[in-house]
Scaffold this active site. Structure first.
Site: not given
Ligand code: 0WE
Length: 258
Positions: A158, A165
Site C-alpha cells: 500500500y 491516507k
Molecule cells: O485505496 C485503495 C486503492 C488505491 C489505489 C489503487 C491504485 C491501483 C491502480 C490508488 N492508486 C492506484 N493506482 C493505480 O494505477 N485501496 C484501499 C485498495 C487497495 O489498494 C492497494 C491495496 C488495497 C486494499 C494497494 C496495495 C495493497 C493493498
C-alpha cells in the site's frame, strides 16, 4: 428514520458499477437525496458516457467533469452547484491515486514526484473540495471521505497510499475542528478491501480478500452497499453528534490482533 429528502449531495469518485462511490450514490438516492455526480474526464470521453449511463437511474440534477488536478474544472463544478442548487448539504469524496510503480517494491524507493502526486490527489483534494463546499453549506453539512487501514498500519504494497491516507485522516480532524462552528461535520469511512477497479489493479488483492474472509469477525468482506449505508447514516441527522471520526466498515477486521 434515515431521511435525506431536500438535501443536495455532490458525489465524486464513480468510475464504474463496482466503485464504492456508486454504492454510496445509490444509498443516498434511496434515502431521498438530490444528486450531483462527477466523472474524471478523459480524451475520448469514455468515462463521461460510461458513468452517465450508469447513474442515469438516479436522476442526477448535475453531471460534471471534475479532475481535482485542474483548478478551473473544480471551480466550474462548484459554480454550477451554486447556480443550480444555491446550497450544498453533502460532499462525498472518494478519490485516490498513486502511480502503479509506487504500489509495489520498496517504500523507500518512492519518488518525490510519486509522493507528491499521491498526496495531492488522495489527500489535498479533500481540503480543496471542502474549501469550495464550505461557503455553499449555509445550512450546515456533512462531508464524508473514504480511507483505509493502510493509513494506520502497514499493509504490504500500500506504500505511499498509506502515507496519503494518514494525511487524509488528519485532514478530516482539522477540517472537522474548523467547520464545526458552521455545523459542517467531516468524517471518514475506513472500508475493508473490496474488489473495485482501483483494487483489482493491485497484485495480490484476492489473497488479501481471502485473508479478511478468514480472520474478520464477520468472516467475510464488506459490500459497496454496506459502505453506502454507513455514508448515508453519516450524512443524515441521525449522525448529528458525530464529527472528526473514522468509522470502520470492515466486518470487524480492524479489532483483530491475530
Ligand atoms: O485505496 C485503495 C486503492 C488505491 C489505489 C489503487 C491504485 C491501483 C491502480 C490508488 N492508486 C492506484 N493506482 C493505480 O494505477 N485501496 C484501499 C485498495 C487497495 O489498494 C492497494 C491495496 C488495497 C486494499 C494497494 C496495495 C495493497 C493493498
Amino acid at each position: 428514520m434515515l431521511d435525506l429528502t431536500g438535501k443536495n449531495a455532490f458525489v465524486t469518485g464513480i468510475a464504474n458499477n463496482r466503485s464504492i462511490a456508486w454504492g454510496i450514490a445509490q444509498q443516498l438516492h434511496q434515502a431521498g437525496a438530490n444528486l450531483g455526480i462527477t466523472y474524471l474526464p478523459d480524451e475520448r470521453g469514455r468515462h463521461e458516457k460510461k458513468v452517465r449511463d450508469l447513474v442515469e437511474p438516479l436522476n442526477p440534477s448535475l453531471y460534471l467533469p471534475c479532475n481535482v488536478q485542474n483548478d478551473e474544472q473544480v471551480d466550474a463544478a462548484f459554480k454550477a452547484i451554486a447556480d443550480k442548487w444555491g446550497k450544498l448539504d453533502i460532499l462525498i469524496h472518494c478519490l485516490a491515486f498513486a502511480g502503479k510503480e509506487e504500489l509495489s517494491g520498496d517504500f523507500s524507493n518512492t519518488s518525490r514526484e510519486g509522493f507528491t502526486r499521491a498526496l495531492e490527489i488522495s489527500s489535498y483534494s479533500l481540503m480543496q473540495l471542502s474549501a469550495a463546499a464550505k461557503p455553499l453549506m449555509t445550512e450546515g453539512g456533512s462531508i464524508v471521505t473514504l480511507t483505509y487501514l493502510g493509513g494506520v498500519r502497514v499493509i504490504p504494497n500500500y506504500n505511499v497510499m498509506g502515507t496519503a491516507k494518514a494525511a487524509l485522516e488528519m485532514n478530516v480532524r482539522y477540517l472537522a475542528a474548523e467547520m464545526g462552528p458552521q455545523n459542517i461535520r467531516v468524517n471518514a469511512i475506513s472500508s475493508g478491501p473490496i474488489r473495485t477497479l482501483a483494487s483489482s489493479a493491485v497484485g495480490g488483492i484476492l489473497d488479501m480478500i481471502h485473508h479478511v474472509e478468514d480472520v474478520a469477525p464477520l468472516r467475510r468482506t464488506v459490500t459497496q452497499t454496506e459502505v453506502g449505508n454507513a455514508a448515508a447514516f453519516l450524512c443524515s441527522d441521525l449522525a448529528s453528534g458525530i464529527t472528526g471520526q473514522v468509522l470502520y466498515v470492515d466486518a470487524g477486521y480492524e479489532i483483530m490482533g491475530m
